[in-house]
Write a protein that holds these residues in place. Sequence first.
Motif, PDB file in Angstrom:
ATOM      1  N   ALA A 187     -11.564   6.695  -4.550  1.00 29.28           N
ATOM      2  CA  ALA A 187     -11.160   5.431  -3.928  1.00 29.28           C
ATOM      3  C   ALA A 187     -10.251   4.673  -4.890  1.00 29.28           C
ATOM      4  O   ALA A 187     -10.633   4.387  -6.024  1.00 29.28           O
ATOM      5  CB  ALA A 187     -12.389   4.593  -3.592  1.00 29.28           C
ATOM      6  N   HIS A 188      -9.040   4.386  -4.432  1.00 25.32           N
ATOM      7  CA  HIS A 188      -8.070   3.608  -5.209  1.00 25.32           C
ATOM      8  C   HIS A 188      -7.952   2.226  -4.570  1.00 25.32           C
ATOM      9  O   HIS A 188      -7.748   2.129  -3.352  1.00 25.32           O
ATOM     10  CB  HIS A 188      -6.693   4.277  -5.194  1.00 25.32           C
ATOM     11  CG  HIS A 188      -6.691   5.687  -5.696  1.00 25.32           C
ATOM     12  ND1 HIS A 188      -6.615   5.994  -7.037  1.00 25.32           N
ATOM     13  CD2 HIS A 188      -6.756   6.881  -5.030  1.00 25.32           C
ATOM     14  CE1 HIS A 188      -6.616   7.305  -7.179  1.00 25.32           C
ATOM     15  NE2 HIS A 188      -6.703   7.869  -5.984  1.00 25.32           N
ATOM     16  N   ALA A 189      -8.064   1.174  -5.373  1.00 20.66           N
ATOM     17  CA  ALA A 189      -7.916  -0.181  -4.840  1.00 20.66           C
ATOM     18  C   ALA A 189      -6.493  -0.374  -4.335  1.00 20.66           C
ATOM     19  O   ALA A 189      -5.524  -0.066  -5.033  1.00 20.66           O
ATOM     20  CB  ALA A 189      -8.231  -1.210  -5.920  1.00 20.66           C
ATOM     21  N   TRP A 210     -14.734   0.694   4.151  1.00 15.61           N
ATOM     22  CA  TRP A 210     -14.467   2.096   3.836  1.00 15.61           C
ATOM     23  C   TRP A 210     -15.719   2.839   3.376  1.00 15.61           C
ATOM     24  O   TRP A 210     -15.910   4.011   3.714  1.00 15.61           O
ATOM     25  CB  TRP A 210     -13.330   2.230   2.822  1.00 15.61           C
ATOM     26  CG  TRP A 210     -13.667   1.786   1.423  1.00 15.61           C
ATOM     27  CD1 TRP A 210     -13.492   0.542   0.890  1.00 15.61           C
ATOM     28  CD2 TRP A 210     -14.238   2.597   0.392  1.00 15.61           C
ATOM     29  NE1 TRP A 210     -13.925   0.522  -0.409  1.00 15.61           N
ATOM     30  CE2 TRP A 210     -14.387   1.778  -0.744  1.00 15.61           C
ATOM     31  CE3 TRP A 210     -14.640   3.920   0.301  1.00 15.61           C
ATOM     32  CZ2 TRP A 210     -14.924   2.227  -1.943  1.00 15.61           C
ATOM     33  CZ3 TRP A 210     -15.178   4.386  -0.892  1.00 15.61           C
ATOM     34  CH2 TRP A 210     -15.309   3.534  -2.001  1.00 15.61           C
ATOM     35  N   ASP A 219       0.821  -1.206   0.000  1.00 15.46           N
ATOM     36  CA  ASP A 219       0.000   0.000   0.000  1.00 15.46           C
ATOM     37  C   ASP A 219       0.860   1.264   0.000  1.00 15.46           C
ATOM     38  O   ASP A 219       0.528   2.241  -0.668  1.00 15.46           O
ATOM     39  CB  ASP A 219      -0.959   0.026   1.193  1.00 15.46           C
ATOM     40  CG  ASP A 219      -2.167  -0.875   0.991  1.00 15.46           C
ATOM     41  OD1 ASP A 219      -2.593  -1.056  -0.166  1.00 15.46           O
ATOM     42  OD2 ASP A 219      -2.691  -1.377   2.002  1.00 15.46           O
ATOM     43  N   THR A 231      -7.571  -3.571   0.862  1.00 15.33           N
ATOM     44  CA  THR A 231      -7.595  -2.209   1.368  1.00 15.33           C
ATOM     45  C   THR A 231      -8.004  -1.249   0.265  1.00 15.33           C
ATOM     46  O   THR A 231      -8.018  -1.595  -0.916  1.00 15.33           O
ATOM     47  CB  THR A 231      -6.217  -1.780   1.915  1.00 15.33           C
ATOM     48  OG1 THR A 231      -5.264  -1.850   0.855  1.00 15.33           O
ATOM     49  CG2 THR A 231      -5.775  -2.647   3.079  1.00 15.33           C
ATOM     50  N   THR A 232      -8.342  -0.037   0.679  1.00 12.39           N
ATOM     51  CA  THR A 232      -8.662   1.049  -0.242  1.00 12.39           C
ATOM     52  C   THR A 232      -7.900   2.282   0.208  1.00 12.39           C
ATOM     53  O   THR A 232      -7.854   2.587   1.407  1.00 12.39           O
ATOM     54  CB  THR A 232     -10.175   1.335  -0.241  1.00 12.39           C
ATOM     55  OG1 THR A 232     -10.855   0.174  -0.716  1.00 12.39           O
ATOM     56  CG2 THR A 232     -10.529   2.515  -1.115  1.00 12.39           C
TER      57      THR A 232
END
Length: 193
Positions: free
Chosen positions: A175-177, A158, A44, A182-183
């Motif tokens: 929102a980014h994967a 989220w 991440d 997780t986001t």
Amino acid sequence: MMDVSRETAERLSHFEALVQKWNSQINLVAPDSLVDFRQRHLADGILLSELACDQPGNWADLGSGGGFPGIIISIFQPGRPLSLVESDGRKSAFLRTAIRELGLGATRVVNDRIEAVSPLMAGNISARALAPLPRLLAYVDRHLSPNGTAWLIKGRRWEAEVDEARKMWNFNHIAHAGANGTTILQVDGLQRA
């Protein structure tokens, strides 16, 4: 993982070794997560470094803990001024050691509670696993510059957190994967509702 320079790869490996060494004494990450360290803890931060590479301004990582994602951001952008805010003295000592050993001269540790730190006016703020979004946005609001961007790593809930936060806050988000479900929420235009 993206292609990185030899120096960046060496810093990431050295950071992993530091976390492994210190973890048994101060519990930086869950011990069972060390087996898959790069995927569980680096992925991440690396993605966030790619997403935010063109965003101007200084950086603040709130509740830095074991240095995720703050140290990773600093490894990828070593010249960017970055403040790691961490209230736990033992974790702050670890972060100072990592900064020194990794040669991250533009990074500093602020060993205090987030709400006690004078406003940082950061162009970018990151946080991972720190607080539910409504409370986290209060921390962000205190330390983010007026035109800044927050990069918040959130779990599977989220969307529910965004809905709850909208009761108290107005904001834009993308929102980014992320990795492992997780986001990464990219938040700007933050104002109290």
